[in-house]
Write an enzyme that holds these catalytic residues in place. Sequence first.
Site, mmCIF file in Angstrom:
data_model
loop_
_atom_site.group_PDB
_atom_site.id
_atom_site.type_symbol
_atom_site.label_atom_id
_atom_site.label_comp_id
_atom_site.label_asym_id
_atom_site.label_seq_id
_atom_site.Cartn_x
_atom_site.Cartn_y
_atom_site.Cartn_z
ATOM 1 N N THR A 12 0.798 -1.470 -0.004
ATOM 2 C CA THR A 12 0.126 0.304 0.401
ATOM 3 C C THR A 12 0.693 1.212 0.387
ATOM 4 O OG1 THR A 12 -1.857 -1.198 1.127
ATOM 5 C CG2 THR A 12 -1.694 1.819 0.904
ATOM 6 N N THR A 89 1.286 -5.089 3.939
ATOM 7 C CA THR A 89 0.144 -5.291 5.531
ATOM 8 C C THR A 89 -0.277 -6.743 5.800
ATOM 9 O OG1 THR A 89 -1.220 -4.149 5.490
ATOM 10 C CG2 THR A 89 0.678 -3.058 6.122
#
EC number: 3.5.1.1
Length: 336
Positions: A12, A89
């Site tokens: 991300t 993540t």
Amino acid sequence: MIRIHVTYTGGTIGMVESPDGLVPGADLHGWLFRLLEQGSDLDPSKVSMSTLDPLIDSANADPTSWQAIIDDLWRFHDSADAFVVLHGTDTMAYTTSALTYALTGFGKPVVFTGSQHPLGRIESDATANVTGAFNAALSGQAEGVELFFGHHLFAGNRITKTSSWAFEGFESPVTGPVAQSGTPWHWNHFDRSGKGWLDPRPYGRHDVAVLNMVPGIDARRLEAMVTPRPEAVLIRAYGVGNIPDSEPGLTDVIQRVAGEGIPVVVCSQCQQAEVMLGRYQAGAGLAASGACSAFDMTFEAVYAKLVFLLSQGLGPERTTRWMGVSVAGEMNDLHE
């Protein structure tokens, strides 16, 4: 002055909008070096960076992705004093766990980080996490493979992702964090010793069946889930290692699998747990089957350890034995 190498894998932190949603594509290299030039005492000339190809959303990571990071770290081992890895993540806790087993002989700190929001957004946590990872790497107190996220530094094989949106997205439910950032940082050093692993073989993909116990699961469904037989079975049991022992034939399936020489490992669905097979009658069948306990390991650490041991070509007996031995501080060493 300390030299730092950064490995960018995707995730991300460096994503941009596309018609199909967020995809890798931001100029992370330019952003990072502007950050260092404008707001850091660290000389940018002491920082090097490599970008893995292809960049991936960490949801697409697999054991070959883990090995690509390991290879990159070793490539720059002699030219840097500390390392920062930028990673997505979703599977970061699996990757950090995997690297702890493979890098027991690396001898230099490796700090992972990422973000919940892309770096281009004003509300992004990217800057705080990246600068925190750099501070940890420069601290002289980081050791092995660790993760900095949401103002906390964690041991790499003691973490789990607990939130898809909160800036404090990771926790270490058994040991707690290694440090909390602040003025000054507060450190909580604890024993992370393990046996280590000399000259590990590269990670490869292996067939590990993950079986989640749920109310109402029956023997027919369980048998179907392990047919054809996998290389190993990881059971996510209740509490301290319990399964529905009153369900006809359920334990028999597990005993047949273990009897065929397939390693069976039992972990808990609880984030804070210590698996004690046979502590309750509902877990006695697992204990009798030859299944082994994951003790207080996180699920991510157990899965990565199974894949690591399978990649070493140990065979069922030695794989089962090593599951109960701390390789890199992933479990309480009182069980060894």
